[in-house]
Scaffold this active site. Sequence first.
Site, mmCIF file in Angstrom:
data_model
loop_
_atom_site.group_PDB
_atom_site.id
_atom_site.type_symbol
_atom_site.label_atom_id
_atom_site.label_comp_id
_atom_site.label_asym_id
_atom_site.label_seq_id
_atom_site.Cartn_x
_atom_site.Cartn_y
_atom_site.Cartn_z
ATOM 1 C CB CYS A 35 10.425 -15.095 -23.990
ATOM 2 S SG CYS A 35 8.904 -14.209 -24.289
ATOM 3 C CB CYS A 106 21.988 -13.219 -26.757
ATOM 4 S SG CYS A 106 21.364 -14.894 -26.694
#
Length: 286
Positions: A35, A106
Amino acid sequence: MWDYTDKVKEHFLNPRNVGEITDADAVGEVGSLACGDALKLFIKLDENKERIVDAKFQTFGCGSAIASSSALTEMVKGKTLDEALEITNQQIADFLGGLPEEKMHCSVMGQEALEAAIAKYRGVEAPAHGHGHDHVETEGELVCKCFGLTDVFLKKVIASNKLTTAEQVTHFTKAGGACGGCIPKIKDLIAEVLGEEKKVTAEKPAKLTNLRKMQLIQETLENEVRPQLWADGGDLELIDIDGSNVQVAFRKACAGCASSGYTAKFVEQKLRELVSPDITVQEVQG
Ligand code: FES
């Protein structure tokens, strides 16, 4: 390119707490190399197993993934596990003075790793995780096959970050960012979450006259529906209202789009929630 704050740059260039805790009490791992982002978080508790005395991380990812992980490890120190679980992905971003929206995934990954680590330590299932990389049981139905993300996880991120477009969901989770095959389903989930929120707050009129119903349909399309379509480059035009049947024609990116059936369903759901539960929406060529 991305507009990073000085604090993001500083945590990227001088990340705190990089490494491994060999005798960690809790370890959480999310993401995968496939990913493009992976994070392993180590947590050490005090001798009473009450407060976090140390946290370290190992990550594979971009500068904002490193900065987010660094921020997270600083934020959790001194907290009890329950206090640490209160940390949201938005707080991680805020700690860094903000992240570009395209990089918010993130901060979400940091929150996921923290939840995974604490769930493992407590021997319970991690809540609504999308990236099941840590062999933690995932909840819900798989929506994005490319990134292994479930509906429960996506709905949680949509609700907690008040996301209203599929593009935002991609920025926060990556879902929809590869083949795009899950985008119609993501739009459904957004509609579902928005619908659930409205159910809590919306006041429905007791009894509608035909005139008032038509006014409400027009207002809802103008104020609630079209702005969301604009955000995805689309639009619609109200063609006719016949009793409870609302006819619309899709414009711009929505015109001829393979997902227009989902969009019509979204419009219908909105009108049913905010105007009347008997409304049907029909797409016409106008
Ligand atoms: S299935 Fe979600 S991007 Fe491919």
